[in-house]
Design an enzyme around this catalytic site. Structure first.
Site: not given
Ligand SMILES: *Cc1c(COP(=O)(O)O)cnc(C)c1O
Length: 442
Positions: A54, A56, A200, A226, A229, A235
Protein backbone atom coordinates in the site's frame (compact mmCIF):
# COMPACT_ATOMS: atom_id res chain seq x y z
CA UNK A 1 10.41 -21.42 -14.54
CA UNK A 2 6.79 -22.43 -14.75
CA UNK A 3 4.90 -19.51 -13.25
CA UNK A 4 1.64 -21.41 -13.16
CA UNK A 5 2.59 -24.51 -11.19
CA UNK A 6 1.17 -23.21 -7.92
CA UNK A 7 -2.03 -22.00 -9.50
CA UNK A 8 -2.55 -25.24 -11.39
CA UNK A 9 -2.27 -27.13 -8.09
CA UNK A 10 -4.28 -24.84 -5.85
CA UNK A 11 -6.99 -23.77 -8.27
CA UNK A 12 -7.17 -25.99 -11.33
CA UNK A 13 -10.47 -24.40 -12.33
CA UNK A 14 -9.01 -20.92 -12.83
CA UNK A 15 -5.75 -22.33 -14.21
CA UNK A 16 -7.73 -24.16 -16.86
CA UNK A 17 -9.52 -20.96 -17.86
CA UNK A 18 -6.19 -19.16 -18.27
CA UNK A 19 -4.88 -22.03 -20.33
CA UNK A 20 -7.89 -21.94 -22.63
CA UNK A 21 -7.65 -18.15 -22.95
CA UNK A 22 -3.97 -18.46 -23.94
CA UNK A 23 -4.99 -21.00 -26.59
CA UNK A 24 -7.70 -18.66 -27.87
CA UNK A 25 -5.21 -15.81 -28.09
CA UNK A 26 -2.64 -18.04 -29.76
CA UNK A 27 -4.94 -19.55 -32.38
CA UNK A 28 -6.91 -16.48 -33.35
CA UNK A 29 -6.24 -13.25 -35.19
CA UNK A 30 -6.65 -10.41 -32.72
CA UNK A 31 -7.92 -7.32 -34.49
CA UNK A 32 -9.53 -5.34 -31.69
CA UNK A 33 -7.64 -2.05 -32.05
CA UNK A 34 -7.52 -1.35 -28.30
CA UNK A 35 -5.91 -4.70 -27.54
CA UNK A 36 -2.34 -5.87 -27.71
CA UNK A 37 -0.03 -8.68 -26.57
CA UNK A 38 2.15 -7.25 -23.86
CA UNK A 39 5.73 -8.28 -23.15
CA UNK A 40 6.59 -11.29 -21.00
CA UNK A 41 8.54 -8.92 -18.75
CA UNK A 42 5.37 -6.89 -18.20
CA UNK A 43 3.40 -10.03 -17.31
CA UNK A 44 6.09 -10.88 -14.78
CA UNK A 45 6.11 -7.41 -13.19
CA UNK A 46 2.31 -7.55 -13.00
CA UNK A 47 2.42 -10.89 -11.23
CA UNK A 48 4.92 -9.66 -8.65
CA UNK A 49 5.05 -9.04 -4.89
CA UNK A 50 4.37 -5.34 -5.46
CA UNK A 51 0.69 -6.29 -5.50
CA UNK A 52 1.08 -6.71 -1.72
CA UNK A 53 2.00 -3.09 -0.99
CA UNK A 54 0.00 0.00 0.00
CA UNK A 55 1.46 3.38 -0.91
CA UNK A 56 -1.14 6.16 -0.83
CA UNK A 57 0.46 9.49 -1.68
CA UNK A 58 3.38 10.25 -3.97
CA UNK A 59 7.11 9.37 -3.82
CA UNK A 60 8.67 10.69 -0.57
CA UNK A 61 5.19 11.84 0.59
CA UNK A 62 3.43 8.61 1.56
CA UNK A 63 0.85 7.81 4.20
CA UNK A 64 2.31 4.35 4.88
CA UNK A 65 5.69 2.98 5.90
CA UNK A 66 7.86 0.58 3.96
CA UNK A 67 7.73 2.49 0.70
CA UNK A 68 11.47 2.93 0.04
CA UNK A 69 11.42 0.55 -2.90
CA UNK A 70 7.99 1.52 -4.18
CA UNK A 71 9.26 5.12 -4.29
CA UNK A 72 12.15 4.01 -6.47
CA UNK A 73 9.75 2.16 -8.76
CA UNK A 74 7.39 5.12 -9.15
CA UNK A 75 10.23 7.60 -9.68
CA UNK A 76 11.69 5.35 -12.36
CA UNK A 77 8.30 5.08 -14.11
CA UNK A 78 7.95 8.89 -13.99
CA UNK A 79 11.45 9.50 -15.36
CA UNK A 80 10.97 7.03 -18.19
CA UNK A 81 7.55 8.43 -19.11
CA UNK A 82 8.98 11.95 -19.22
CA UNK A 83 11.79 10.85 -21.48
CA UNK A 84 9.44 8.85 -23.70
CA UNK A 85 6.83 11.56 -24.24
CA UNK A 86 8.91 14.67 -23.55
CA UNK A 87 6.31 15.96 -21.10
CA UNK A 88 6.87 18.47 -18.27
CA UNK A 89 4.87 16.57 -15.67
CA UNK A 90 3.38 13.11 -15.43
CA UNK A 91 1.19 11.23 -12.99
CA UNK A 92 1.61 7.46 -13.38
CA UNK A 93 -1.02 6.38 -10.85
CA UNK A 94 -4.38 6.31 -12.69
CA UNK A 95 -5.93 2.84 -12.53
CA UNK A 96 -7.05 2.95 -16.15
CA UNK A 97 -8.06 5.29 -18.97
CA UNK A 98 -11.53 6.15 -17.71
CA UNK A 99 -10.37 7.07 -14.17
CA UNK A 100 -7.56 9.15 -15.75
CA UNK A 101 -10.09 11.18 -17.74
CA UNK A 102 -12.33 11.42 -14.71
CA UNK A 103 -9.41 12.92 -12.76
CA UNK A 104 -8.86 15.55 -15.46
CA UNK A 105 -12.52 16.60 -15.36
CA UNK A 106 -12.32 16.70 -11.57
CA UNK A 107 -9.13 18.79 -11.67
CA UNK A 108 -10.21 21.38 -14.23
CA UNK A 109 -14.01 21.61 -14.36
CA UNK A 110 -16.82 22.22 -11.90
CA UNK A 111 -20.08 20.29 -12.08
CA UNK A 112 -22.22 21.41 -15.05
CA UNK A 113 -19.30 23.14 -16.77
CA UNK A 114 -19.35 22.96 -20.53
CA UNK A 115 -16.85 21.06 -22.69
CA UNK A 116 -16.47 19.94 -26.29
CA UNK A 117 -16.07 16.22 -27.05
CA UNK A 118 -16.03 13.93 -30.07
CA UNK A 119 -19.38 12.16 -30.52
CA UNK A 120 -19.34 8.51 -29.44
CA UNK A 121 -21.05 7.26 -32.59
CA UNK A 122 -18.45 8.87 -34.85
CA UNK A 123 -15.26 7.95 -33.03
CA UNK A 124 -15.04 9.50 -29.54
CA UNK A 125 -14.82 7.60 -26.24
CA UNK A 126 -17.58 7.14 -23.65
CA UNK A 127 -15.66 9.50 -21.33
CA UNK A 128 -15.78 12.26 -23.96
CA UNK A 129 -19.34 13.17 -23.04
CA UNK A 130 -21.64 10.23 -23.71
CA UNK A 131 -24.97 10.77 -21.94
CA UNK A 132 -24.68 7.40 -20.15
CA UNK A 133 -21.22 8.26 -18.75
CA UNK A 134 -20.12 10.45 -15.79
CA UNK A 135 -18.75 12.92 -18.35
CA UNK A 136 -22.14 13.47 -19.95
CA UNK A 137 -24.14 13.25 -16.71
CA UNK A 138 -22.07 15.57 -14.51
CA UNK A 139 -20.91 18.07 -17.13
CA UNK A 140 -22.49 19.70 -20.15
CA UNK A 141 -21.11 18.09 -23.30
CA UNK A 142 -21.33 19.76 -26.66
CA UNK A 143 -20.49 17.08 -29.23
CA UNK A 144 -18.66 17.68 -32.45
CA UNK A 145 -19.05 15.24 -35.28
CA UNK A 146 -17.37 14.24 -38.52
CA UNK A 147 -18.47 15.73 -41.83
CA UNK A 148 -21.29 13.70 -43.38
CA UNK A 149 -19.64 13.54 -46.81
CA UNK A 150 -15.94 13.03 -46.01
CA UNK A 151 -16.58 11.29 -42.65
CA UNK A 152 -13.60 13.28 -41.36
CA UNK A 153 -13.23 15.98 -38.73
CA UNK A 154 -13.49 19.51 -40.08
CA UNK A 155 -11.44 21.86 -37.89
CA UNK A 156 -13.27 24.93 -39.23
CA UNK A 157 -16.59 23.53 -37.96
CA UNK A 158 -15.07 22.71 -34.54
CA UNK A 159 -13.62 26.24 -34.44
CA UNK A 160 -17.05 27.81 -35.04
CA UNK A 161 -18.66 25.53 -32.43
CA UNK A 162 -16.03 26.52 -29.83
CA UNK A 163 -16.53 30.23 -30.51
CA UNK A 164 -20.29 29.86 -30.14
CA UNK A 165 -20.32 27.61 -27.05
CA UNK A 166 -17.26 28.91 -25.14
CA UNK A 167 -16.45 25.59 -23.43
CA UNK A 168 -14.01 25.34 -20.53
CA UNK A 169 -12.33 22.29 -22.04
CA UNK A 170 -11.93 20.80 -25.51
CA UNK A 171 -11.21 17.07 -25.79
CA UNK A 172 -9.29 15.74 -28.75
CA UNK A 173 -8.72 12.02 -29.25
CA UNK A 174 -10.33 8.93 -30.69
CA UNK A 175 -11.39 5.36 -30.25
CA UNK A 176 -12.88 4.68 -33.66
CA UNK A 177 -11.61 7.31 -36.08
CA UNK A 178 -9.13 6.06 -38.70
CA UNK A 179 -7.48 9.38 -39.46
CA UNK A 180 -4.87 11.65 -37.91
CA UNK A 181 -5.77 14.30 -35.37
CA UNK A 182 -4.42 17.85 -35.64
CA UNK A 183 -3.59 18.56 -32.00
CA UNK A 184 -1.98 21.91 -32.83
CA UNK A 185 -5.19 23.13 -34.47
CA UNK A 186 -7.17 21.92 -31.43
CA UNK A 187 -4.85 23.89 -29.15
CA UNK A 188 -5.25 27.07 -31.20
CA UNK A 189 -9.01 26.74 -30.91
CA UNK A 190 -8.81 26.04 -27.17
CA UNK A 191 -6.55 29.03 -26.56
CA UNK A 192 -8.77 31.38 -28.54
CA UNK A 193 -11.74 30.61 -26.27
CA UNK A 194 -9.75 30.27 -23.00
CA UNK A 195 -10.39 26.56 -22.77
CA UNK A 196 -8.05 23.74 -21.79
CA UNK A 197 -7.20 21.08 -24.33
CA UNK A 198 -7.32 17.50 -23.08
CA UNK A 199 -5.71 15.29 -25.71
CA UNK A 200 -6.67 11.67 -25.03
CA UNK A 201 -4.18 9.56 -26.98
CA UNK A 202 -5.15 6.22 -25.41
CA UNK A 203 -5.43 4.51 -28.78
CA UNK A 204 -2.49 6.08 -30.55
CA UNK A 205 0.17 6.61 -27.87
CA UNK A 206 2.30 3.80 -29.29
CA UNK A 207 2.20 5.51 -32.68
CA UNK A 208 3.00 8.86 -31.06
CA UNK A 209 6.12 7.66 -29.22
CA UNK A 210 7.15 5.62 -32.25
CA UNK A 211 6.98 8.66 -34.52
CA UNK A 212 4.04 7.36 -36.59
CA UNK A 213 1.63 10.08 -35.41
CA UNK A 214 2.35 13.67 -34.35
CA UNK A 215 2.44 14.28 -30.61
CA UNK A 216 0.03 16.55 -28.71
CA UNK A 217 2.55 16.97 -25.88
CA UNK A 218 4.10 20.22 -27.18
CA UNK A 219 0.64 21.82 -27.42
CA UNK A 220 -2.06 20.33 -25.20
CA UNK A 221 -2.47 21.43 -21.57
CA UNK A 222 -3.20 17.86 -20.54
CA UNK A 223 -2.59 14.55 -22.30
CA UNK A 224 -3.99 11.23 -21.08
CA UNK A 225 -3.21 7.78 -22.35
CA UNK A 226 -3.87 4.21 -21.39
CA UNK A 227 -0.72 2.10 -21.22
CA UNK A 228 -2.19 -1.17 -22.54
CA UNK A 229 -3.23 -0.34 -26.10
CA UNK A 230 -0.74 0.48 -28.88
CA UNK A 231 1.80 1.33 -26.14
CA UNK A 232 1.82 -2.42 -25.36
CA UNK A 233 2.20 -2.16 -21.58
CA UNK A 234 0.10 -3.31 -18.61
CA UNK A 235 -3.45 -2.13 -18.01
CA UNK A 236 -3.26 1.37 -16.63
CA UNK A 237 -3.08 5.01 -17.65
CA UNK A 238 -0.97 8.13 -17.16
CA UNK A 239 -1.77 11.83 -17.16
CA UNK A 240 0.76 14.25 -18.62
CA UNK A 241 0.48 18.00 -18.29
CA UNK A 242 2.21 21.31 -18.57
CA UNK A 243 3.65 22.45 -15.28
CA UNK A 244 1.86 25.82 -15.11
CA UNK A 245 -1.85 26.58 -15.42
CA UNK A 246 -2.05 29.21 -18.18
CA UNK A 247 -5.73 29.78 -17.32
CA UNK A 248 -5.29 30.13 -13.57
CA UNK A 249 -6.63 33.70 -13.37
CA UNK A 250 -9.63 32.91 -15.57
CA UNK A 251 -10.70 29.50 -14.29
CA UNK A 252 -9.10 28.87 -10.90
CA UNK A 253 -8.20 32.22 -9.27
CA UNK A 254 -9.19 30.87 -5.83
CA UNK A 255 -6.71 27.98 -6.04
CA UNK A 256 -3.69 29.40 -4.26
CA UNK A 257 -1.14 28.11 -1.78
CA UNK A 258 -0.99 29.55 1.75
CA UNK A 259 1.80 31.80 0.48
CA UNK A 260 -0.54 33.12 -2.23
CA UNK A 261 1.12 31.33 -5.14
CA UNK A 262 -1.20 29.99 -7.88
CA UNK A 263 -1.65 26.21 -7.94
CA UNK A 264 0.24 24.68 -10.83
CA UNK A 265 -1.61 22.58 -13.38
CA UNK A 266 0.54 19.66 -12.20
CA UNK A 267 -0.72 20.12 -8.66
CA UNK A 268 -4.36 20.33 -9.78
CA UNK A 269 -3.98 17.04 -11.63
CA UNK A 270 -2.06 15.23 -8.91
CA UNK A 271 -4.47 16.15 -6.15
CA UNK A 272 -7.41 15.13 -8.34
CA UNK A 273 -5.90 11.65 -8.77
CA UNK A 274 -4.98 11.30 -5.10
CA UNK A 275 -6.70 11.99 -2.75
CA UNK A 276 -9.44 13.31 -5.03
CA UNK A 277 -10.43 10.12 -6.76
CA UNK A 278 -8.19 7.17 -5.93
CA UNK A 279 -6.64 5.51 -2.90
CA UNK A 280 -3.51 3.37 -3.10
CA UNK A 281 -1.84 3.16 -6.51
CA UNK A 282 -1.39 -0.28 -8.08
CA UNK A 283 2.35 -0.56 -7.53
CA UNK A 284 2.70 -3.81 -9.50
CA UNK A 285 1.22 -1.99 -12.47
CA UNK A 286 3.53 1.00 -11.88
CA UNK A 287 6.52 -1.35 -12.13
CA UNK A 288 5.08 -2.92 -15.28
CA UNK A 289 4.50 0.56 -16.75
CA UNK A 290 8.18 1.37 -16.15
CA UNK A 291 9.12 -1.86 -17.96
CA UNK A 292 6.89 -1.01 -20.94
CA UNK A 293 8.24 2.57 -21.14
CA UNK A 294 11.78 1.20 -21.34
CA UNK A 295 10.70 -1.07 -24.20
CA UNK A 296 9.08 1.87 -26.00
CA UNK A 297 12.28 3.89 -25.58
CA UNK A 298 14.22 1.31 -27.62
CA UNK A 299 14.89 2.14 -31.29
CA UNK A 300 13.04 -1.05 -32.36
CA UNK A 301 9.81 0.40 -31.04
CA UNK A 302 9.89 2.98 -33.83
CA UNK A 303 9.94 0.15 -36.38
CA UNK A 304 7.09 -1.50 -34.54
CA UNK A 305 4.94 1.65 -34.60
CA UNK A 306 5.62 2.22 -38.29
CA UNK A 307 4.78 -1.40 -39.07
CA UNK A 308 1.43 -1.05 -37.26
CA UNK A 309 0.49 1.73 -39.68
CA UNK A 310 1.90 -0.10 -42.72
CA UNK A 311 -0.13 -3.17 -41.77
CA UNK A 312 -3.29 -1.12 -41.30
CA UNK A 313 -2.81 0.50 -44.69
CA UNK A 314 -2.16 -2.89 -46.34
CA UNK A 315 -5.21 -4.46 -44.66
CA UNK A 316 -7.36 -1.48 -45.72
CA UNK A 317 -6.13 -1.67 -49.33
CA UNK A 318 -6.79 -5.42 -49.51
CA UNK A 319 -10.28 -5.05 -48.05
CA UNK A 320 -11.17 -2.26 -50.46
CA UNK A 321 -9.79 -4.31 -53.36
CA UNK A 322 -12.25 -7.01 -52.26
CA UNK A 323 -15.07 -4.50 -52.54
CA UNK A 324 -15.48 -3.72 -48.84
CA UNK A 325 -16.48 -0.14 -47.97
CA UNK A 326 -14.35 1.53 -45.29
CA UNK A 327 -15.35 4.64 -43.39
CA UNK A 328 -13.29 7.54 -44.89
CA UNK A 329 -12.11 5.05 -47.56
CA UNK A 330 -8.91 4.17 -45.77
CA UNK A 331 -6.73 4.78 -42.73
CA UNK A 332 -3.81 6.89 -41.53
CA UNK A 333 -3.37 5.16 -38.19
CA UNK A 334 -3.77 1.67 -36.71
CA UNK A 335 -7.51 1.51 -37.09
CA UNK A 336 -10.02 0.52 -39.79
CA UNK A 337 -13.77 0.91 -39.70
CA UNK A 338 -15.73 -1.34 -42.05
CA UNK A 339 -19.04 0.10 -43.20
CA UNK A 340 -21.61 -2.70 -43.52
CA UNK A 341 -24.36 -0.44 -44.87
CA UNK A 342 -23.55 -1.08 -48.56
CA UNK A 343 -23.53 -4.85 -47.87
CA UNK A 344 -27.20 -4.70 -46.94
CA UNK A 345 -26.19 -5.42 -43.34
CA UNK A 346 -27.52 -2.34 -41.53
CA UNK A 347 -27.57 -3.04 -37.78
CA UNK A 348 -25.86 -6.42 -38.35
CA UNK A 349 -22.41 -5.63 -36.90
CA UNK A 350 -23.13 -8.05 -34.00
CA UNK A 351 -23.93 -11.18 -36.04
CA UNK A 352 -20.97 -10.55 -38.37
CA UNK A 353 -18.70 -10.07 -35.34
CA UNK A 354 -19.93 -13.47 -34.09
CA UNK A 355 -19.38 -15.12 -37.46
CA UNK A 356 -15.84 -13.74 -37.52
CA UNK A 357 -15.33 -15.11 -33.99
CA UNK A 358 -16.25 -18.53 -35.37
CA UNK A 359 -13.63 -17.97 -38.06
CA UNK A 360 -10.99 -17.17 -35.42
CA UNK A 361 -10.90 -13.46 -36.24
CA UNK A 362 -11.68 -11.18 -33.30
CA UNK A 363 -13.09 -7.74 -34.11
CA UNK A 364 -15.71 -5.57 -32.50
CA UNK A 365 -19.01 -4.31 -33.77
CA UNK A 366 -19.04 -0.53 -33.94
CA UNK A 367 -21.25 2.33 -34.98
CA UNK A 368 -20.53 4.11 -38.26
CA UNK A 369 -20.83 7.91 -38.54
CA UNK A 370 -24.50 8.96 -38.54
CA UNK A 371 -25.41 5.41 -37.55
CA UNK A 372 -28.81 4.48 -38.99
CA UNK A 373 -29.32 1.69 -36.41
CA UNK A 374 -28.21 1.81 -32.74
CA UNK A 375 -25.00 1.46 -30.68
CA UNK A 376 -26.04 -2.04 -29.57
CA UNK A 377 -27.00 -3.08 -33.11
CA UNK A 378 -24.50 -1.05 -35.10
CA UNK A 379 -23.67 -1.17 -38.80
CA UNK A 380 -19.91 -1.33 -38.67
CA UNK A 381 -16.89 -3.35 -37.57
CA UNK A 382 -13.77 -1.89 -35.95
CA UNK A 383 -10.39 -3.45 -36.68
CA UNK A 384 -6.84 -2.58 -35.69
CA UNK A 385 -3.32 -3.87 -36.20
CA UNK A 386 -1.32 -3.32 -32.95
CA UNK A 387 -1.74 -6.91 -31.68
CA UNK A 388 -1.01 -8.75 -34.93
CA UNK A 389 2.00 -6.47 -35.48
CA UNK A 390 3.30 -7.44 -32.01
CA UNK A 391 3.10 -11.02 -33.24
CA UNK A 392 5.41 -10.20 -36.13
CA UNK A 393 2.89 -10.18 -38.97
CA UNK A 394 3.55 -8.01 -42.00
CA UNK A 395 1.88 -6.90 -45.23
CA UNK A 396 1.68 -10.38 -46.82
CA UNK A 397 -0.28 -11.72 -43.82
CA UNK A 398 -2.74 -8.84 -44.19
CA UNK A 399 -3.79 -10.29 -47.53
CA UNK A 400 -4.79 -13.62 -45.94
CA UNK A 401 -6.66 -11.85 -43.14
CA UNK A 402 -8.50 -9.51 -45.53
CA UNK A 403 -9.62 -12.47 -47.65
CA UNK A 404 -10.99 -14.22 -44.57
CA UNK A 405 -12.88 -11.16 -43.39
CA UNK A 406 -14.27 -10.48 -46.83
CA UNK A 407 -15.50 -14.06 -47.28
CA UNK A 408 -17.35 -13.97 -43.95
CA UNK A 409 -18.97 -10.61 -44.72
CA UNK A 410 -19.96 -11.53 -48.28
CA UNK A 411 -21.52 -14.78 -47.01
CA UNK A 412 -23.50 -12.66 -44.51
CA UNK A 413 -22.22 -14.81 -41.66
CA UNK A 414 -22.69 -18.32 -43.13
CA UNK A 415 -21.43 -20.93 -40.63
CA UNK A 416 -19.77 -23.15 -43.24
CA UNK A 417 -17.82 -20.24 -44.65
CA UNK A 418 -16.61 -19.31 -41.15
CA UNK A 419 -15.50 -22.90 -40.61
CA UNK A 420 -13.41 -22.87 -43.80
CA UNK A 421 -11.85 -19.51 -42.99
CA UNK A 422 -10.94 -20.80 -39.55
CA UNK A 423 -8.71 -23.47 -41.12
CA UNK A 424 -6.73 -20.81 -43.01
CA UNK A 425 -6.45 -18.66 -39.89
CA UNK A 426 -5.14 -21.60 -37.84
CA UNK A 427 -2.58 -22.27 -40.54
CA UNK A 428 -1.47 -18.65 -40.36
CA UNK A 429 -1.34 -18.24 -36.59
CA UNK A 430 0.71 -21.45 -36.21
CA UNK A 431 3.54 -19.65 -37.99
CA UNK A 432 3.52 -16.84 -35.40
CA UNK A 433 3.78 -18.43 -31.97
CA UNK A 434 2.62 -16.23 -29.15
CA UNK A 435 5.11 -15.82 -26.29
CA UNK A 436 7.51 -18.37 -27.81
CA UNK A 437 9.57 -20.15 -25.23
CA UNK A 438 7.52 -18.92 -22.31
CA UNK A 439 6.26 -21.57 -19.95
CA UNK A 440 3.59 -19.57 -18.24
CA UNK A 441 1.00 -22.24 -18.56
CA UNK A 442 2.55 -25.24 -20.17
C1 LIG B 1 -9.67 2.94 -24.06
C2 LIG B 1 -9.91 4.40 -23.95
C3 LIG B 1 -10.22 4.98 -22.72
C4 LIG B 1 -10.57 4.18 -21.49
O1 LIG B 1 -9.65 3.33 -21.03
P1 LIG B 1 -10.07 2.15 -20.00
O2 LIG B 1 -8.74 1.69 -19.55
O3 LIG B 1 -10.85 1.18 -20.81
O4 LIG B 1 -10.88 2.76 -18.92
C5 LIG B 1 -10.34 6.35 -22.66
N1 LIG B 1 -10.17 7.11 -23.76
C6 LIG B 1 -9.89 6.58 -24.96
C7 LIG B 1 -9.71 7.48 -26.13
C8 LIG B 1 -9.75 5.21 -25.10
O5 LIG B 1 -9.50 4.69 -26.29
Amino acid sequence: MNLMNDLANSDPEVADMLLRELKRQEEGIELIPSENYTYRSVLQAMGSVLTNKYSEGYPKKRYYGGNEIVDEVEILAIERAKKLFGCEHVNVQPYSGSPANQAVFFALLSLKDKFLGFSLTSGGHLTHGSHVNFSGKNYVCISYDVDKETEMLDMAVIHELAKKEKPKMVISGLTAYPRKIDFKAFQEIAEEVDAYQLADISHISGLVVGGAHSSPVPYADVVTTTTHKSLRGPRGAIIMSKMEDRLHEIHHPEKKTKAGEPFSLARLIDSAVFPGLQGGPHDHSTAARAVAFAEALKPEFKDYAKQIVKNAKALAEELMALDTKLVTNGTDNHLILIDLRPEDLIGKGGPIQNALDEAGITVNKNTVPYEPSSPFHPSGLRLGTPAITSRGMKESEMKVIAEGISKVIKSKGDAEVSEKVRENILELTKQFPLYPGLSILK
